[in-house]
Design a protein around this motif. Structure first.
Motif, PDB file in Angstrom:
ATOM      1  N   GLY A 186       0.834  -1.203   0.000  1.00 25.42           N
ATOM      2  CA  GLY A 186       0.000   0.000   0.000  1.00 25.42           C
ATOM      3  C   GLY A 186       0.857   1.236   0.000  1.00 25.42           C
ATOM      4  N   VAL A 187       0.320   2.327  -0.537  1.00 22.35           N
ATOM      5  CA  VAL A 187       1.078   3.569  -0.642  1.00 22.35           C
ATOM      6  C   VAL A 187       0.169   4.738  -0.319  1.00 22.35           C
ATOM      7  N   SER A 188       0.758   5.799   0.239  1.00 30.05           N
ATOM      8  CA  SER A 188      -0.004   6.987   0.611  1.00 30.05           C
ATOM      9  C   SER A 188       0.813   8.223   0.279  1.00 30.05           C
ATOM     10  N   GLY A 189       0.112   9.306  -0.086  1.00 28.50           N
ATOM     11  CA  GLY A 189       0.768  10.578  -0.319  1.00 28.50           C
ATOM     12  C   GLY A 189       1.416  10.675  -1.687  1.00 28.50           C
ATOM     13  N   GLN A 190       2.457  11.491  -1.770  1.00 26.65           N
ATOM     14  CA  GLN A 190       3.184  11.733  -3.003  1.00 26.65           C
ATOM     15  C   GLN A 190       3.913  10.465  -3.449  1.00 26.65           C
ATOM     16  N   THR A 191       4.128  10.305  -4.748  1.00 26.62           N
ATOM     17  CA  THR A 191       4.908   9.170  -5.225  1.00 26.62           C
ATOM     18  C   THR A 191       6.376   9.355  -4.854  1.00 26.62           C
ATOM     19  N   ARG A 192       7.063   8.249  -4.677  1.00 20.34           N
ATOM     20  CA  ARG A 192       8.480   8.320  -4.331  1.00 20.34           C
ATOM     21  C   ARG A 192       9.272   8.959  -5.473  1.00 20.34           C
ATOM     22  N   ALA A 193       8.910   8.608  -6.702  1.00 10.85           N
ATOM     23  CA  ALA A 193       9.601   9.189  -7.856  1.00 10.85           C
ATOM     24  C   ALA A 193       9.392  10.698  -7.907  1.00 10.85           C
ATOM     25  N   GLY A 194       8.180  11.140  -7.525  1.00 12.81           N
ATOM     26  CA  GLY A 194       7.907  12.575  -7.511  1.00 12.81           C
ATOM     27  C   GLY A 194       8.767  13.308  -6.505  1.00 12.81           C
ATOM     28  N   ILE A 195       9.007  12.674  -5.350  1.00  9.46           N
ATOM     29  CA  ILE A 195       9.855  13.304  -4.326  1.00  9.46           C
ATOM     30  C   ILE A 195      11.301  13.356  -4.797  1.00  9.46           C
ATOM     31  N   VAL A 196      11.772  12.266  -5.417  1.00 11.61           N
ATOM     32  CA  VAL A 196      13.146  12.250  -5.930  1.00 11.61           C
ATOM     33  C   VAL A 196      13.330  13.343  -6.982  1.00 11.61           C
ATOM     34  N   GLU A 197      12.282  13.556  -7.790  1.00  2.00           N
ATOM     35  CA  GLU A 197      12.361  14.604  -8.799  1.00  2.00           C
ATOM     36  C   GLU A 197      12.480  15.986  -8.149  1.00  2.00           C
ATOM     37  N   GLN A 198      11.765  16.174  -7.012  1.00  2.00           N
ATOM     38  CA  GLN A 198      11.859  17.434  -6.285  1.00  2.00           C
ATOM     39  C   GLN A 198      13.230  17.603  -5.628  1.00  2.00           C
ATOM     40  N   ASP A 199      13.732  16.526  -5.070  1.00  2.00           N
ATOM     41  CA  ASP A 199      14.969  16.606  -4.295  1.00  2.00           C
ATOM     42  C   ASP A 199      15.660  15.241  -4.318  1.00  2.00           C
ATOM     43  N   PRO A 200      16.685  15.086  -5.160  1.00  2.00           N
ATOM     44  CA  PRO A 200      17.377  13.791  -5.231  1.00  2.00           C
ATOM     45  C   PRO A 200      17.957  13.352  -3.889  1.00  2.00           C
ATOM     46  N   GLN A 201      18.228  14.315  -2.999  1.00  4.85           N
ATOM     47  CA  GLN A 201      18.757  13.987  -1.683  1.00  4.85           C
ATOM     48  C   GLN A 201      17.638  13.934  -0.650  1.00  4.85           C
ATOM     49  N   MET A 202      16.568  13.271  -1.001  1.00  3.85           N
ATOM     50  CA  MET A 202      15.450  13.169  -0.078  1.00  3.85           C
ATOM     51  C   MET A 202      15.849  12.360   1.149  1.00  3.85           C
ATOM     52  N   VAL A 203      15.057  12.509   2.187  1.00  3.23           N
ATOM     53  CA  VAL A 203      15.273  11.750   3.426  1.00  3.23           C
ATOM     54  C   VAL A 203      14.260  10.611   3.464  1.00  3.23           C
ATOM     55  N   GLU A 204      14.746   9.391   3.580  1.00  2.00           N
ATOM     56  CA  GLU A 204      13.856   8.225   3.623  1.00  2.00           C
ATOM     57  C   GLU A 204      14.207   7.365   4.829  1.00  2.00           C
ATOM     58  N   ILE A 205      13.187   6.969   5.559  1.00  2.00           N
ATOM     59  CA  ILE A 205      13.344   6.098   6.724  1.00  2.00           C
ATOM     60  C   ILE A 205      12.636   4.778   6.440  1.00  2.00           C
ATOM     61  N   ARG A 206      13.328   3.670   6.679  1.00  2.00           N
ATOM     62  CA  ARG A 206      12.749   2.333   6.492  1.00  2.00           C
ATOM     63  C   ARG A 206      12.824   1.577   7.814  1.00  2.00           C
ATOM     64  N   GLN A 207      11.705   0.953   8.171  1.00  2.00           N
ATOM     65  CA  GLN A 207      11.643   0.153   9.389  1.00  2.00           C
ATOM     66  C   GLN A 207      11.162  -1.249   9.019  1.00  2.00           C
ATOM     67  N   ALA A 208      11.970  -2.261   9.309  1.00  2.00           N
ATOM     68  CA  ALA A 208      11.624  -3.642   8.982  1.00  2.00           C
ATOM     69  C   ALA A 208      11.137  -4.371  10.227  1.00  2.00           C
ATOM     70  N   SER A 209      10.108  -5.174  10.050  1.00  2.41           N
ATOM     71  CA  SER A 209       9.565  -5.947  11.167  1.00  2.41           C
ATOM     72  C   SER A 209      10.479  -7.120  11.494  1.00  2.41           C
ATOM     73  N   ALA A 210      10.592  -7.402  12.780  1.00  5.03           N
ATOM     74  CA  ALA A 210      11.382  -8.555  13.220  1.00  5.03           C
ATOM     75  C   ALA A 210      10.540  -9.827  13.219  1.00  5.03           C
ATOM     76  N   ARG A 211       9.220  -9.686  13.064  1.00  7.13           N
ATOM     77  CA  ARG A 211       8.323 -10.849  13.174  1.00  7.13           C
ATOM     78  C   ARG A 211       7.605 -11.193  11.876  1.00  7.13           C
ATOM     79  N   PHE A 212       7.452 -10.222  10.985  1.00  7.28           N
ATOM     80  CA  PHE A 212       6.771 -10.453   9.722  1.00  7.28           C
ATOM     81  C   PHE A 212       7.625  -9.890   8.581  1.00  7.28           C
ATOM     82  N   PRO A 213       7.500 -10.441   7.379  1.00  8.27           N
ATOM     83  CA  PRO A 213       8.295  -9.930   6.255  1.00  8.27           C
ATOM     84  C   PRO A 213       7.685  -8.663   5.657  1.00  8.27           C
TER      85      PRO A 213
END
Length: 338
Positions: A186-213
């Motif tokens: 699922g996705v919400s808000g602006q597209t990731r490609a759209g943000i990269v187009e605005q600012d190639p040095q965007m800030v992205e945070i990823r959090q992975a679950s320890a219990r589910f993939p």
């Protein structure tokens, strides 16, 4: 003389330049912290949905639900009704075809080649087709303890993605839930490609679950993180060195005290801002109230009411719903008396 003039200019402009750089650094750090909080909240919500689904499947399987009899469909319907994030659970056969769900008979073929094992292989997770042509959902499957087939929780992707982006955040930020193999859920808000187009040095945070993939990711352009602090930065430029230093100190203090939703909920618990609203339950046959339903409300000291759909998902995802519920039960006991 020229040296002194240059030194004087540096003395006047230096603090302003330094303060602007530090203000921007603080803005990025503060924004990154908020993105991290959002990603953690989204991930906790996704884990809660999958925990609910896996618990419902295990309960039904242990109860002997392994076929499409009328009684089993009724049991499945009861499980779906009592587990709010779920809308549909199906029974599949040895050929991985869903034969029925709580909505009745069905015939949907599942492709498990890209399924990811969960909880030591007891479950698997992937995107699967649904009864609605062209519409896919997140499928959590549990094979039967004995024999072929098993049970599948068919989870609408919007139920997994917690909507945290509103207003300006929706226009400038990007949030998504994906499986460990990169499959988009699922996705919400602006597209990731759209943000990269605005600012190639965007800030992205990823959090992975320890219990589910599953992985929660939130991204924003650096400009969007800096924007709330630009006014202070402009004041620093205009006000000169001393004022720049004072404003810098102000930004540092305010950024440290800029509350997150979790912090606001904690403060509301301390301030006893959560209150019960009682809605009568009327016995239509006798025309009188036979009981009441308690509705949770958050009323701030200034009288403002925070909408339940704004804070309850946060509280559920963060675990704060437990002390809130305990507080409400004690409050109800006092209100109702003996």
């Amino acid at each position: 003389m020229a040296f002194l003039a240059a030194l004087g200019a540096f003395a006047a402009l230096g603090p302003m330049l330094v303060s602007e750089s530090v203000i921007r650094w603080i803005a990025i750090q503060q924004g990154t912290s908020q993105l991290e909080s959002m990603a953690k909240t989204m991930l906790a919500h996704s884990e809660m949905v999958l925990d609910t689904a896996s618990g419902a499947l295990s309960s039904l399987s242990h109860g002997g639900v392994d076929s499409c009899t009328d009684d089993n469909i009724a049991f499945i319907g009861e499980a779906v009704f009592t587990n709010l994030p779920l809308k549909e659970i199906g029974v599949y056969d040895g050929q991985d075809r869903i034969r029925c769900t709580n909505f009745g008979p069905a015939l949907v073929a599942m492709d498990r080649r890209n399924a990811i094992a969960v909880k030591g292989g007891q479950f698997d997770l992937s995107i699967i087709p649904t009864r609605i042509p062209g519409h896919n959902a997140l499928g959590l499957r549990r094979d039967a303890d004995q024999g072929e087939g098993g049970l599948a929780a068919i989870i609408e992707t919007s139920a997994v993605l917690m909507e945290l982006l509103h207003g300006e955040l929706r226009d400038s930020c990007h949030a998504r839930i994906e499986l460990a193999d990169g499959t988009l859920v699922g996705v919400s808000g602006q597209t990731r490609a759209g943000i990269v187009e605005q600012d190639p040095q965007m800030v992205e945070i990823r959090q992975a679950s320890a219990r589910f993939p599953v992985i929660a990711a939130v991204a924003a352009p650096r400009a969007a993180l800096i924007a709330p602090f630009l006014r202070v930065s402009n004041y620093a430029k205009i006000g000169g060195g001393a004022l720049g230093v004072l404003l810098l100190a102000f930004v540092i203090v305010t950024s440290r005290h800029r509350p997150t939703m979790e912090a606001e909920i904690d403060a509301a618990l301390v301030g006893d801002e959560f209150v019960p609203y009682y809605q009568p339950i009327v016995d239509a046959t006798e025309g009188r109230a036979s009981g009441c339903e308690m509705l949770l409300r958050w009323q701030k000291p200034n009288g403002e009411l925070v909408r339940p759909d704004v804070f309850i998902p946060f509280a559920e995802a963060s675990g704060q719903i437990i002390p809130i519920t305990s507080r409400m039960l004690r409050r109800v006991a006092v209100d109702l008396g003996d």
